[in-house]
Design an enzyme around this catalytic site. Sequence first.
Site, PDB file in Angstrom:
ATOM      1  N   TYR A  97       0.820  -1.216   0.000  1.00  0.00           N
ATOM      2  CA  TYR A  97       0.000   0.000   0.000  1.00  0.00           C
ATOM      3  C   TYR A  97       0.852   1.264   0.000  1.00  0.00           C
ATOM      4  O   TYR A  97       1.879   1.320   0.680  1.00  0.00           O
ATOM      5  CB  TYR A  97      -0.839   0.068   1.278  1.00  0.00           C
ATOM      6  N   ASP A 250     -14.906  -9.683  -2.193  1.00  0.00           N
ATOM      7  CA  ASP A 250     -15.832  -8.599  -2.560  1.00  0.00           C
ATOM      8  C   ASP A 250     -16.834  -9.093  -3.609  1.00  0.00           C
ATOM      9  O   ASP A 250     -18.023  -8.772  -3.548  1.00  0.00           O
ATOM     10  CB  ASP A 250     -15.049  -7.410  -3.131  1.00  0.00           C
TER      11      ASP A 250
HETATM   12  O1  LIG Z   1      -6.921  -3.760   1.006  1.00  0.00           O
HETATM   13  C1  LIG Z   1      -7.582  -2.755   0.770  1.00  0.00           C
HETATM   14  O2  LIG Z   1      -7.676  -1.810   1.515  1.00  0.00           O
HETATM   15  C2  LIG Z   1      -8.324  -2.676  -0.473  1.00  0.00           C
HETATM   16  O3  LIG Z   1      -9.391  -2.169  -0.485  1.00  0.00           O
HETATM   17  C3  LIG Z   1      -7.672  -3.261  -1.676  1.00  0.00           C
HETATM   18  C4  LIG Z   1      -8.404  -4.411  -2.294  1.00  0.00           C
HETATM   19  O4  LIG Z   1      -9.215  -3.909  -3.300  1.00  0.00           O
HETATM   20  C5  LIG Z   1      -9.206  -5.215  -1.331  1.00  0.00           C
HETATM   21  O5  LIG Z   1      -8.356  -5.645  -0.313  1.00  0.00           O
HETATM   22  C6  LIG Z   1      -9.823  -6.399  -1.986  1.00  0.00           C
HETATM   23  O6  LIG Z   1     -10.740  -6.965  -1.091  1.00  0.00           O
END
Ligand SMILES: O=C(O)C(=O)C[C@H](O)[C@H](O)CO
Length: 292
Positions: A97, A250
Amino acid sequence: MLTVGETMVLVTPAVAEPLESATAFHLDPGGAESNVACHLAALGTSVAWASAVGDDALGRRLVRQITDHGVDTAWVRRDAAAQTGLYVKDPGNGVRYYRAGSAASRLEPSFADDLPIADVRLVHVSGITPALSTSCDALVDAILDRAAAAGVPVSFDVNHRAQLWPSTDAAAGRLAALAARADLVFVGLDEAQVLWGAKTPDDVRRLLPDVRELVVKDGAVGATAYLGDAEGVHVPAFVVDVVEVVGAGDAFAAGYLHAMLRGAAPDERLLAGHERAVLTIADTADVPRGIR
Ligand SMILES: O=C(O)C(=O)C[C@H](O)[C@H](O)CO
């Protein structure tokens, strides 16, 4: 329906190979709650996704992409003082991230005042949002308060993202408290094990006895739904070739919710969840490009 939560720009190697040697990339939207919204829209459920993005090219790009999936993005705020978050998939090595201080992480509880909560049949949030910042944590409470006041049910996906929490204990307590306030909860057995020590779906049911509808997902094994006092209903997952599983939860939630909103029986809800999840498992994007 309304979903609320951060969406980032997702960088993925065009084919499932390690980031270090990949030569071509896709830029897609990636965010649990907008992923749910995109799948719901593809299935024909009317849905809005609310969040914030930077007032930048990447933010405009991801909002356009989500709009192109058929999702109403009218409640997405543009924050000129912050950037759109970014996340990168490194096939075989997880995700990374780049989201600290992002536009969405600066959302405040007052954002809930602007949302059309009283006008929808269901609000969907996840356990990612409370981990983003103290203001986002308070925003989730504000959404739950407003939904309760309006008599609108809330669906909550636990979505434990260990990288975002200071400790497992902090996540365990907060996510259990939020789950207890929701009407419908999705949780992976693996995350329930890490968070609360559950070993079986029935353990999770005992840990969350008051949730009206609880769905425990156990990856390739299948999923179990508990409605009210009834015994759990289990539907096995499909046997498929796995390309990459991020986003499958999701997709599952969207299939399940779409079926539930149409009054389908619990086993049909679970089946609809599995049907949707396999589309994502066969693709490197969170939401397969071009799905309808
Ligand atoms: O991990 C996260 O915060 C996200 O939203 C990224 C991905 O789209 C999500 O993990 C998928 O469920």
